[in-house]
Design a protein around this motif. Structure first.
Motif, PDB file in Angstrom:
ATOM      1  N   THR A   1       0.844  -1.203   0.000  1.00 24.22           N
ATOM      2  CA  THR A   1       0.000   0.000   0.000  1.00 24.22           C
ATOM      3  C   THR A   1       0.872   1.243   0.000  1.00 24.22           C
ATOM      4  O   THR A   1       0.619   2.200  -0.735  1.00 24.22           O
ATOM      5  N   GLY A   2       1.924   1.186   0.839  1.00 23.00           N
ATOM      6  CA  GLY A   2       2.827   2.328   0.914  1.00 23.00           C
ATOM      7  C   GLY A   2       3.458   2.611  -0.433  1.00 23.00           C
ATOM      8  O   GLY A   2       3.584   3.763  -0.846  1.00 23.00           O
ATOM      9  N   ALA A   3       3.824   1.556  -1.127  1.00 21.98           N
ATOM     10  CA  ALA A   3       4.446   1.723  -2.437  1.00 21.98           C
ATOM     11  C   ALA A   3       3.472   2.373  -3.418  1.00 21.98           C
ATOM     12  O   ALA A   3       3.836   3.263  -4.184  1.00 21.98           O
ATOM     13  N   LEU A   4       2.221   1.903  -3.368  1.00 20.87           N
ATOM     14  CA  LEU A   4       1.212   2.487  -4.256  1.00 20.87           C
ATOM     15  C   LEU A   4       0.982   3.963  -3.928  1.00 20.87           C
ATOM     16  O   LEU A   4       0.877   4.801  -4.816  1.00 20.87           O
ATOM     17  N   PHE A   5       0.891   4.243  -2.620  1.00 25.44           N
ATOM     18  CA  PHE A   5       0.694   5.630  -2.188  1.00 25.44           C
ATOM     19  C   PHE A   5       1.839   6.489  -2.694  1.00 25.44           C
ATOM     20  O   PHE A   5       1.646   7.579  -3.190  1.00 25.44           O
ATOM     21  N   ARG A   6       3.047   5.931  -2.543  1.00 26.68           N
ATOM     22  CA  ARG A   6       4.220   6.687  -2.963  1.00 26.68           C
ATOM     23  C   ARG A   6       4.175   6.935  -4.460  1.00 26.68           C
ATOM     24  O   ARG A   6       4.505   8.016  -4.934  1.00 26.68           O
ATOM     25  N   LYS A   7       3.710   5.898  -5.187  1.00 27.71           N
ATOM     26  CA  LYS A   7       3.665   6.030  -6.643  1.00 27.71           C
ATOM     27  C   LYS A   7       2.720   7.165  -7.042  1.00 27.71           C
ATOM     28  O   LYS A   7       3.022   7.968  -7.919  1.00 27.71           O
ATOM     29  N   PHE A   8       1.568   7.220  -6.362  1.00 31.15           N
ATOM     30  CA  PHE A   8       0.591   8.247  -6.731  1.00 31.15           C
ATOM     31  C   PHE A   8       0.961   9.626  -6.173  1.00 31.15           C
ATOM     32  O   PHE A   8       1.136  10.589  -6.911  1.00 31.15           O
ATOM     33  N   TYR A   9       1.116   9.675  -4.841  1.00 37.34           N
ATOM     34  CA  TYR A   9       1.326  10.980  -4.219  1.00 37.34           C
ATOM     35  C   TYR A   9       2.706  11.538  -4.533  1.00 37.34           C
ATOM     36  O   TYR A   9       2.931  12.746  -4.452  1.00 37.34           O
ATOM     37  N   GLY A  10       3.648  10.638  -4.867  1.00 37.15           N
ATOM     38  CA  GLY A  10       4.983  11.103  -5.203  1.00 37.15           C
ATOM     39  C   GLY A  10       5.053  11.653  -6.620  1.00 37.15           C
ATOM     40  O   GLY A  10       5.991  12.366  -6.967  1.00 37.15           O
ATOM     41  N   SER A  11       4.040  11.322  -7.434  1.00 37.27           N
ATOM     42  CA  SER A  11       4.081  11.773  -8.823  1.00 37.27           C
ATOM     43  C   SER A  11       3.637  13.224  -8.926  1.00 37.27           C
ATOM     44  O   SER A  11       3.061  13.788  -7.994  1.00 37.27           O
ATOM     45  N   GLY A  12       3.904  13.817 -10.075  1.00 38.35           N
ATOM     46  CA  GLY A  12       3.504  15.201 -10.301  1.00 38.35           C
ATOM     47  C   GLY A  12       2.001  15.365 -10.208  1.00 38.35           C
ATOM     48  O   GLY A  12       1.498  16.301  -9.574  1.00 38.35           O
ATOM     49  N   VAL A  13       1.282  14.417 -10.816  1.00 34.79           N
ATOM     50  CA  VAL A  13      -0.188  14.485 -10.789  1.00 34.79           C
ATOM     51  C   VAL A  13      -0.680  14.404  -9.345  1.00 34.79           C
ATOM     52  O   VAL A  13      -1.538  15.176  -8.912  1.00 34.79           O
ATOM     53  N   GLY A  14      -0.104  13.447  -8.594  1.00 33.89           N
ATOM     54  CA  GLY A  14      -0.517  13.265  -7.211  1.00 33.89           C
ATOM     55  C   GLY A  14      -0.315  14.518  -6.389  1.00 33.89           C
ATOM     56  O   GLY A  14      -1.196  14.933  -5.626  1.00 33.89           O
ATOM     57  N   THR A  15       0.853  15.141  -6.566  1.00 34.04           N
ATOM     58  CA  THR A  15       1.130  16.371  -5.826  1.00 34.04           C
ATOM     59  C   THR A  15       0.134  17.454  -6.211  1.00 34.04           C
ATOM     60  O   THR A  15      -0.408  18.158  -5.343  1.00 34.04           O
ATOM     61  N   ALA A  16      -0.118  17.575  -7.516  1.00 28.90           N
ATOM     62  CA  ALA A  16      -1.045  18.609  -7.983  1.00 28.90           C
ATOM     63  C   ALA A  16      -2.441  18.369  -7.412  1.00 28.90           C
ATOM     64  O   ALA A  16      -3.078  19.291  -6.897  1.00 28.90           O
ATOM     65  N   VAL A  17      -2.896  17.098  -7.482  1.00 29.17           N
ATOM     66  CA  VAL A  17      -4.242  16.790  -6.998  1.00 29.17           C
ATOM     67  C   VAL A  17      -4.346  17.055  -5.497  1.00 29.17           C
ATOM     68  O   VAL A  17      -5.302  17.685  -5.025  1.00 29.17           O
ATOM     69  N   SER A  18      -3.334  16.596  -4.735  1.00 26.11           N
ATOM     70  CA  SER A  18      -3.454  16.786  -3.287  1.00 26.11           C
ATOM     71  C   SER A  18      -3.339  18.254  -2.902  1.00 26.11           C
ATOM     72  O   SER A  18      -4.026  18.702  -1.983  1.00 26.11           O
ATOM     73  N   SER A  19      -2.521  19.008  -3.611  1.00 24.78           N
ATOM     74  CA  SER A  19      -2.458  20.444  -3.324  1.00 24.78           C
ATOM     75  C   SER A  19      -3.796  21.098  -3.639  1.00 24.78           C
ATOM     76  O   SER A  19      -4.297  21.921  -2.862  1.00 24.78           O
ATOM     77  N   ALA A  20      -4.378  20.702  -4.772  1.00 27.77           N
ATOM     78  CA  ALA A  20      -5.674  21.272  -5.154  1.00 27.77           C
ATOM     79  C   ALA A  20      -6.725  20.955  -4.101  1.00 27.77           C
ATOM     80  O   ALA A  20      -7.554  21.803  -3.752  1.00 27.77           O
ATOM     81  N   MET A  21      -6.660  19.712  -3.578  1.00 28.34           N
ATOM     82  CA  MET A  21      -7.627  19.330  -2.550  1.00 28.34           C
ATOM     83  C   MET A  21      -7.459  20.198  -1.304  1.00 28.34           C
ATOM     84  O   MET A  21      -8.443  20.658  -0.714  1.00 28.34           O
ATOM     85  N   LEU A  22      -6.205  20.437  -0.900  1.00 31.73           N
ATOM     86  CA  LEU A  22      -5.976  21.264   0.285  1.00 31.73           C
ATOM     87  C   LEU A  22      -6.496  22.685   0.074  1.00 31.73           C
ATOM     88  O   LEU A  22      -7.109  23.279   0.965  1.00 31.73           O
ATOM     89  N   VAL A  23      -6.265  23.208  -1.128  1.00 34.39           N
ATOM     90  CA  VAL A  23      -6.769  24.556  -1.437  1.00 34.39           C
ATOM     91  C   VAL A  23      -8.293  24.570  -1.352  1.00 34.39           C
ATOM     92  O   VAL A  23      -8.903  25.482  -0.786  1.00 34.39           O
ATOM     93  N   LEU A  24      -8.896  23.507  -1.891  1.00 35.10           N
ATOM     94  CA  LEU A  24     -10.356  23.394  -1.870  1.00 35.10           C
ATOM     95  C   LEU A  24     -10.881  23.339  -0.433  1.00 35.10           C
ATOM     96  O   LEU A  24     -11.880  23.973  -0.092  1.00 35.10           O
ATOM     97  N   TYR A  25     -10.181  22.570   0.415  1.00 34.96           N
ATOM     98  CA  TYR A  25     -10.599  22.448   1.813  1.00 34.96           C
ATOM     99  C   TYR A  25     -10.544  23.782   2.537  1.00 34.96           C
ATOM    100  O   TYR A  25     -11.255  24.003   3.511  1.00 34.96           O
ATOM    101  N   ALA A  26      -9.661  24.670   2.081  1.00 37.36           N
ATOM    102  CA  ALA A  26      -9.625  26.009   2.676  1.00 37.36           C
ATOM    103  C   ALA A  26     -10.691  26.898   2.039  1.00 37.36           C
ATOM    104  O   ALA A  26     -11.379  27.638   2.727  1.00 37.36           O
ATOM    105  N   ALA A  27     -10.820  26.781   0.724  1.00 39.19           N
ATOM    106  CA  ALA A  27     -11.716  27.696  -0.010  1.00 39.19           C
ATOM    107  C   ALA A  27     -13.173  27.506   0.389  1.00 39.19           C
ATOM    108  O   ALA A  27     -13.909  28.490   0.531  1.00 39.19           O
ATOM    109  N   ILE A  28     -13.581  26.246   0.599  1.00 39.84           N
ATOM    110  CA  ILE A  28     -15.000  26.002   0.886  1.00 39.84           C
ATOM    111  C   ILE A  28     -15.444  26.658   2.194  1.00 39.84           C
ATOM    112  O   ILE A  28     -16.390  27.439   2.197  1.00 39.84           O
ATOM    113  N   PRO A  29     -14.758  26.397   3.325  1.00 41.75           N
ATOM    114  CA  PRO A  29     -15.216  27.079   4.553  1.00 41.75           C
ATOM    115  C   PRO A  29     -15.052  28.597   4.504  1.00 41.75           C
ATOM    116  O   PRO A  29     -15.866  29.320   5.090  1.00 41.75           O
ATOM    117  N   ILE A  30     -14.035  29.090   3.797  1.00 36.73           N
ATOM    118  CA  ILE A  30     -13.877  30.550   3.686  1.00 36.73           C
ATOM    119  C   ILE A  30     -15.091  31.134   2.965  1.00 36.73           C
ATOM    120  O   ILE A  30     -15.712  32.096   3.424  1.00 36.73           O
TER     121      ILE A  30
END
Lengths: 263, 256
Positions: free
Chosen positions: A222-251
């Motif tokens: 599982t860790g390897a899969l997580f690393r594959k996704f979150y370590g990739s450029g797409v993964g970083t972009a998606v997770s950053s976008a999610m964090l921005v969204l989590y801030a934007a919605i309550p604001i």
């Protein structure tokens, strides 16, 4: 815009002298220092610190944010009677609170690393990601706290709701995920699990930091899969976008609610 | 709405849940008058004031300030000085910092003229300028509150129970200041439970009852209608007559 900046400046002035915030800074500083002294190598200090940060930062942001907003209610009334628009007041206050708390957090966790000489080199990146993700959590949960305090007239309800939310996100949610993993262990659960982890900002933050640490190698397939996704450029972009969204919605929701509110 | 009205209110209604705080209020406040809004608790006085300030959004009706509707606007508040019933300020700011913040907010707005620092001086606020707001007594906070309302020399002052919580000396200073406003062509709208104070300062009285202006007229009108010389008795008489009246409806006695 100019007015929001003025309000923000005075909020920071007010908050950096607050005993609660100073206390929180000293506590974080002490915790980091202790983890450093007794935790052995700095990599382990980062791991232990991460656990502290992901437990404490959301809780403190939620509770202090809610209490602070409630306690400034009467002053808000005076501000609202001035020639200022409501958007400037809300965003100015939120930005001021977030900035003050961020500063305290960055100093409390970052300073010991600098003092012990890990400001540069191998560990700089790991500490940096911990700080960045921690700051993201400060912003997200401060916004949620302001939203709750705007929505609920009753302090007990407001404070109760944020504490429940914190408990759900930092304990119950993970428990449910583990249950699900256990129940579906015969199936390929990794992809849905990755999606579910993303739905919780605390978990998402934790994964992002964990992947920067060496121990992620211990997490198996599982860790390897997580690393594959979150370590990739797409993964970083998606997770950053999610964090921005989590801030934007309550604001956005909080602002909307504040603009319509009767005082 | 007449041209020389500062505030024009038309058919204003507001409910909080099932409670009807304002029930179709129409009012006009003329320039250069001191108008007192009286009434028992929960009669809609505060809600009325908050609608004028834009703190409360009315369900129906409109508020005009100097002829322009205030709905969705915020710049018009540069024309108003507001003193809330009680004020709590950011604990860790100093008195001077609070005044600096309020000046800062209005700095770039047109129509903010010279400052009126009379109350600031007479209340001795310079001497405590470096104190933290969190350590001040309730009376001192009220003095700051009053000084803020008058600071920008606004054409309209809205004062919610201005002298409550003030020591006698400060209350006298504030009352003098309120009377000066009228002499200077400014308009004052205040609420009070102190009938003596109203009698001393106001020339126009609005008596609110159950969300409506039950009486709206000059103090002389009120005395004439009720044949009572004391304002307090006049109000009591007014309410008694209304209660025994067959219709039981709130009437605007100005027109009767």
């Amino acid at each position: 815009m100019g007015q929001a900046v003025k309000i923000l400046t005075y909020e920071i002035h007010n908050l950096v002298r607050s005993r609660w915030l100073i206390g929180m800074g000293v506590l974080l500083l002490a915790a980091t220092e202790v983890l450093f002294r007794f935790g052995g190598d700095p990599s382990r200090a980062v791991t232990s610190l991460m656990n502290v940060v992901f437990l404490i930062v959301p809780l403190v942001s939620l509770v202090l944010g809610t209490v602070y907003f409630y306690s400034s209610r009467e002053f808000n009334e005076l501000l609202l009677a001035q020639p200022v628009n409501r958007t400037a007041i809300y965003l100015g206050k939120l930005a001021g609170f977030t900035a003050a708390l961020s500063l305290v957090f960055a100093l409390g966790t970052g300073l010991p690393f600098l003092l012990h000489g890990y400001g540069l080199g191998d560990y700089a990146g790991k500490v940096a990601i911990l700080l960045v993700v921690g700051e993201a959590l400060v912003i997200i949960f401060s916004a949620v706290a302001f939203l709750a305090a705007t929505r609920y007239e009753d302090r007990v309800k407001g404070l109760g709701s944020v504490i429940l939310l914190w408990f759900f996100l930092s304990a119950v949610y993970d428990g449910l995920l583990l249950l699900a993993v256990h129940a579906f262990h015969r199936y390929p659960y990794e992809t849905p699990l990755m999606a579910l982890v993303m739905l919780n900002p605390i978990d998402l933050g934790r994964i992002l930091v964990l992947l920067q640490l060496d121990i992620s190698a211990l997490m198996g397939f599982t860790g390897a899969l997580f690393r594959k996704f979150y370590g990739s450029g797409v993964g970083t972009a998606v997770s950053s976008a999610m964090l921005v969204l989590y801030a934007a919605i309550p604001i956005a929701l909080g602002l909307l609610s504040f603009r319509r509110k009767d005082f | 709405m007449r041209e020389n009205d500062v505030i024009g209110i038309e058919n204003l209604s507001k409910s909080f849940g099932s409670v009807r705080a304002l029930d179709g209020v129409s009012l006009a406040v003329r320039t250069g008058t001191v108008t007192a809004v009286l009434g028992p608790n929960a009669s809609g006085k505060s809600t009325l004031i908050k609608c004028i300030l834009g703190l409360v959004n009315p369900d129906e009706g409109e508020v005009h300030l100097e002829g322009a509707p205030v709905k969705g606007e915020w710049r018009y508040r540069a024309r108003i000085g507001y003193m809330p019933q009680s004020a709590k300020f950011p604990e860790n700011l100093t008195v001077d910092e609070l005044f600096a913040l309020l000046k800062d907010i209005r700095k770039d707005l047109p129509g903010s003229g010279a400052l009126d620092t009379e109350l600031h001086e007479r209340f001795g606020l310079s001497a405590i300028g470096r104190r933290r707001l969190g350590v001040l007594s309730g009376g001192t906070r009220q003095r700051i509150n009053a000084a803020i309302a008058f600071l920008f020399a606004p054409p309209l002052l809205i004062l919610d129970e201005p002298t409550v919580g003030l020591d006698p000396l400060s209350a006298v200073i504030l009352r003098d200041k309120i009377r000066d406003q009228r002499a200077g062509g400014r308009t004052v709208l205040l609420t009070s439970h102190l009938v003596g104070e109203v009698e001393e300062m106001a020339d126009h009285v609005v008596y609110m009852l159950e969300g409506r202006p039950f009486f709206d007229g000059s103090i002389e009108d009120l005395r004439r209608i009720t044949a009572e010389r004391k304002l307090e008795r006049a109000i009591v008489r007014l309410m008694e007559e209304n209660r025994s009246g067959a219709s039981g409806q709130n009437t605007d006695l100005r027109n009767s």
